[in-house]
Design a protein around this motif. Sequence first.
Motif, PDB file in Angstrom:
ATOM      1  N   ALA A   1       3.724  -0.220  14.456  1.00 34.54           N
ATOM      2  CA  ALA A   1       3.312  -1.437  14.126  1.00 34.54           C
ATOM      3  C   ALA A   1       3.587  -1.433  12.291  1.00 34.54           C
ATOM      4  CB  ALA A   1       1.847  -1.514  14.478  1.00 34.54           C
ATOM      5  N   TRP A   2       4.016  -2.521  11.900  1.00 32.88           N
ATOM      6  CA  TRP A   2       4.459  -2.521  10.327  1.00 32.88           C
ATOM      7  C   TRP A   2       4.430  -3.906  10.060  1.00 32.88           C
ATOM      8  CZ3 TRP A   2       7.566  -1.576  14.509  1.00 32.88           C
ATOM      9  CH2 TRP A   2       8.441  -2.673  14.759  1.00 32.88           C
ATOM     10  N   ALA A   3       4.328  -3.891   8.433  1.00 31.37           N
ATOM     11  CA  ALA A   3       4.436  -5.318   7.898  1.00 31.37           C
ATOM     12  C   ALA A   3       5.170  -4.955   6.486  1.00 31.37           C
ATOM     13  CB  ALA A   3       3.044  -5.865   7.834  1.00 31.37           C
ATOM     14  N   ARG A   4       5.721  -5.830   6.163  1.00 36.44           N
ATOM     15  CA  ARG A   4       6.582  -5.519   4.660  1.00 36.44           C
ATOM     16  C   ARG A   4       5.152  -5.607   3.754  1.00 36.44           C
ATOM     17  NH1 ARG A   4      11.619  -7.496   4.538  1.00 36.44           N
ATOM     18  NH2 ARG A   4      12.367  -8.717   6.434  1.00 36.44           N
ATOM     19  N   MET A   5       5.669  -4.402   2.880  1.00 41.44           N
ATOM     20  CA  MET A   5       4.587  -4.243   1.641  1.00 41.44           C
ATOM     21  C   MET A   5       4.417  -5.507   0.707  1.00 41.44           C
ATOM     22  SD  MET A   5       5.540  -0.197   0.687  1.00 41.44           S
ATOM     23  CE  MET A   5       5.111  -0.414  -1.024  1.00 41.44           C
ATOM     24  N   PRO A   6       3.314  -5.964   0.430  1.00 36.69           N
ATOM     25  CA  PRO A   6       3.166  -6.980  -0.531  1.00 36.69           C
ATOM     26  C   PRO A   6       3.670  -6.590  -1.819  1.00 36.69           C
ATOM     27  CG  PRO A   6       1.187  -6.606   0.641  1.00 36.69           C
ATOM     28  CD  PRO A   6       1.995  -5.517   1.038  1.00 36.69           C
ATOM     29  N   GLU A   7       4.127  -7.739  -2.649  1.00 36.76           N
ATOM     30  CA  GLU A   7       4.626  -7.547  -3.912  1.00 36.76           C
ATOM     31  C   GLU A   7       3.630  -6.765  -4.909  1.00 36.76           C
ATOM     32  OE1 GLU A   7       7.944  -8.557  -6.515  1.00 36.76           O
ATOM     33  OE2 GLU A   7       7.731  -9.489  -4.470  1.00 36.76           O
ATOM     34  N   GLY A   8       4.364  -5.707  -5.679  1.00 35.33           N
ATOM     35  CA  GLY A   8       3.483  -5.209  -6.676  1.00 35.33           C
ATOM     36  C   GLY A   8       2.592  -4.019  -6.035  1.00 35.33           C
TER      37      GLY A   8
END
Length: 297
Positions: A103-110
């Motif tokens: 399970a994963w998600a793209r890392m938020p900006e910053g």
Amino acid sequence: MKKVSFAEFGDPDVLHLVDAEEPHAGPGRIRIAVRAAGVNPVDWRIREGQFQQARPIELPAGVGLDAAGVVDEVGEGVEGVAVGDHVFGEGSDTYAEFAVLWAWARMPEGLTFEEAAGYPSVVETALRVIDQVGVRAGQTLLVSGASGGVGSAVLQIARERGITVIGTAGPANQDYLRSLGALATTYGEGWVERVRRLGRVDAALDLAGSGVIRELVELTGDPGKVVSIADLGAPVLGVRFSGVAGSMPDALAEAARLISEGRLHIPVDRSYTLSEAAAAHVDSKAGHTRGRRVIVV
């Protein structure tokens, strides 16, 4: 690759940094070059063998569930992510140079890799226990052991939902709890009366496992309004022990949204190297953290 592993259950000194074969991404999975791994209480509970009857594992075994890193393999059937993407999520044996995530998600900006590695399990747990304890907007939730990773997430998510939170923590973390919108008080002798002076308690969460289940039931008046993630003996008193995770993809999506909107921030209290995994477990078990502990690869 280098990986933290243990060949017997026991104290932190059973952990060793070993050379291991690299894992590979099967169908529906991705592999990342790990940049940081989250340190969770479940990690040392598994190492001690506490869950062996309910969820047996074979030895030798790796350690770690949460991680952030750079995608370097994409399994069959996986869409929406590519080699080179920065992601955070949950998998297995994440105290390593490479790990497979399910399970994963793209890392938020910053967000840094260190910060990102601290979110997956704690946000999923926070969302789950808030729902399980049945607390609603306008009510008051008592959180015992509120300054750690899960507590930090609970306080902020509850605040967003219009729930008043009373949090207990050590003297050094009182201002930290207040900065997250909680009414803060210390644990220790007289803590029940201090909580009562802060207001009525509609529901309570035990996040520290510090032997306070009876008092939480007393404060809420109903064992059904108390949930623990840390006291395996809670069911003896009629209190739910929450140990089965819900939807991690949904939790990661919610975490990414809240982080991107500036509504959720969990600080990194301390970082360790792979060779310091045993020290990370000692510190995790001792508690008294403010935010998260992570291993940097």
